[in-house]
Design an enzyme around this catalytic site. Structure first.
Site, PDB file in Angstrom:
ATOM      1  CG  MET A  95      -1.931  -1.189   1.179  1.00 27.15           C
ATOM      2  SD  MET A  95      -2.968  -1.206  -0.302  1.00 27.15           S
ATOM      3  CE  MET A  95      -4.065   0.151   0.070  1.00 27.15           C
ATOM      4  CG  HIS A 114      -6.440  -1.905  -9.331  1.00 19.65           C
ATOM      5  ND1 HIS A 114      -6.141  -1.081  -8.260  1.00 19.65           N
ATOM      6  CD2 HIS A 114      -7.615  -1.471  -9.834  1.00 19.65           C
ATOM      7  CE1 HIS A 114      -7.106  -0.183  -8.133  1.00 19.65           C
ATOM      8  NE2 HIS A 114      -8.010  -0.400  -9.076  1.00 19.65           N
ATOM      9  CG  LEU A 149      -2.372   4.792  -8.654  1.00 27.85           C
ATOM     10  CD1 LEU A 149      -1.252   4.186  -7.834  1.00 27.85           C
ATOM     11  CD2 LEU A 149      -3.252   5.691  -7.805  1.00 27.85           C
ATOM     12  CG  ASP A 150      -4.100   1.405  -9.657  1.00 24.67           C
ATOM     13  OD1 ASP A 150      -3.216   0.664  -9.230  1.00 24.67           O
ATOM     14  OD2 ASP A 150      -4.873   2.047  -8.939  1.00 24.67           O
ATOM     15  CD  GLU A 179      -7.463  -9.329  -5.604  1.00 24.32           C
ATOM     16  OE1 GLU A 179      -6.612  -9.614  -4.739  1.00 24.32           O
ATOM     17  OE2 GLU A 179      -8.094  -8.264  -5.595  1.00 24.32           O
TER      18      GLU A 179
HETATM   19  C1  GRF Z   1      -5.949  -7.193  -2.944  1.00 28.30           C
HETATM   20  O1  GRF Z   1      -7.336  -7.080  -2.952  1.00 28.30           O
HETATM   21  C2  GRF Z   1      -5.364  -6.475  -4.114  1.00 28.30           C
HETATM   22  O2  GRF Z   1      -6.221  -6.365  -5.200  1.00 28.30           O
HETATM   23  C3  GRF Z   1      -5.046  -5.124  -3.587  1.00 28.30           C
HETATM   24  O3  GRF Z   1      -4.717  -5.317  -2.237  1.00 28.30           O
HETATM   25  C4  GRF Z   1      -5.337  -6.490  -1.763  1.00 28.30           C
HETATM   26  C5  GRF Z   1      -4.297  -7.328  -1.084  1.00 28.30           C
HETATM   27  O4  GRF Z   1      -4.846  -8.415  -0.399  1.00 28.30           O
HETATM   28  N1  GRF Z   1      -3.980  -4.534  -4.369  1.00 28.30           N
HETATM   29  P1  GRF Z   1      -3.888  -9.497   0.252  1.00 28.30           P
HETATM   30  O5  GRF Z   1      -2.962  -8.773   1.217  1.00 28.30           O
HETATM   31  O6  GRF Z   1      -3.150 -10.198  -0.834  1.00 28.30           O
HETATM   32  O7  GRF Z   1      -4.818 -10.417   0.996  1.00 28.30           O
END
Ligand code: GRF
Length: 221
Positions: A95, A114, A149-150, A179
């Site tokens: 983050m 993302h 960004l993204d 994901e």
């Molecule tokens: C995920 O939802 C991803 O899309 C975003 O941050 C979150 C990370 O989740 N970039 P985790 O720490 O992998 O559980």
């Protein structure tokens, strides 16, 4: 029988690390030809550090609070990463915005995930924004990182339906399930030498692509 070499990777996290767990599981069961060299967090209390330690992977904490500005933090992070000699750096819920020199240095070997169907819903709080807009479809995207960004080239996306009773939490959980499928997939392609970001564009399985691979996520509830 000899095994092909495994791709050395470093994963950057800030929190839960569920995507990291998908990489750990893939390395362990042999479906992902990667060598997880280290997990680095900017937060000491990130649960993902415990996941890494439990799997016997080196962990490091590099707090942005110990550095006066972005450039000095990014420099220290780069030195820390490079000590593990990765061929790929994976952002998995890291983050922090990374500065231009850092991103340029790792161009073509820095991936991010993302929680949206990019280019829609760049930035934070995507699940809440999708619900506020009454959208019927959501998803997630794996992309190479560039200095916007993204906005780097998108490799693979999963479409996820928004259901009538969804909350931000239920939607986030559904998107995260997707994901955990597409991020290891993109990393596998990269590790197998099937995927690259070249000056001409995104290269996958012998062809240049102008669009990402799009998968549909079945609702499993
Ligand atoms: C995920 O939802 C991803 O899309 C975003 O941050 C979150 C990370 O989740 N970039 P985790 O720490 O992998 O559980």
């Amino acid at each position: 029988m000899s095994h092909p070499p495994r791709l050395p990777v470093v994963v950057l996290i800030s929190g839960n690390g569920s995507n990291l767990q998908a990489f750990i599981d893939g390395q362990r069961d042999g479906s992902l030809p990667i060598d997880l060299r280290a997990v680095i967090s900017n937060r000491a209390n990130a649960f993902g550090l415990r996941r890494a330690a439990d799997a016997g992977i080196a962990t490091r904490v590099l707090s942005h609070r110990d550095y006066p500005d972005r450039d000095s933090y990014d420099d220290a992070l780069r030195r820390l990463i490079d000590g593990f000699e990765p061929a790929l750096v994976i952002l998995a819920g890291f983050m922090r915005i990374l500065g231009k020199p850092f991103v340029a240095y790792y161009q073509g070997r820095l991936l991010n995930i993302h929680p949206s169907l990019l280019p829609a819903y760049r930035g934070l709080h995507t699940h809440e924004r999708i619900l506020a807009d009454g959208a019927s479809q959501h998803g997630c995207s794996v992309h190479f990182v560039n200095d916007d960004l993204d906005a780097g080239p998108v490799i693979v996306q999963a479409r996820v339906p928004v259901l009538p009773d969804d909350t931000a939490e239920s939607l986030a959980a559904r998107v995260q399930g997707a994901e955990h499928r597409i991020y290891p997939l993109a990393v596998k392609w990269f590790a197998e030498g099937r995927l690259a970001w070249r000056p001409e564009g995104l290269y996958l399985d012998g062809a240049y692509r102008t669009r990402p691979v799009v998968l549909d996520q079945a609702v499993d509830q």
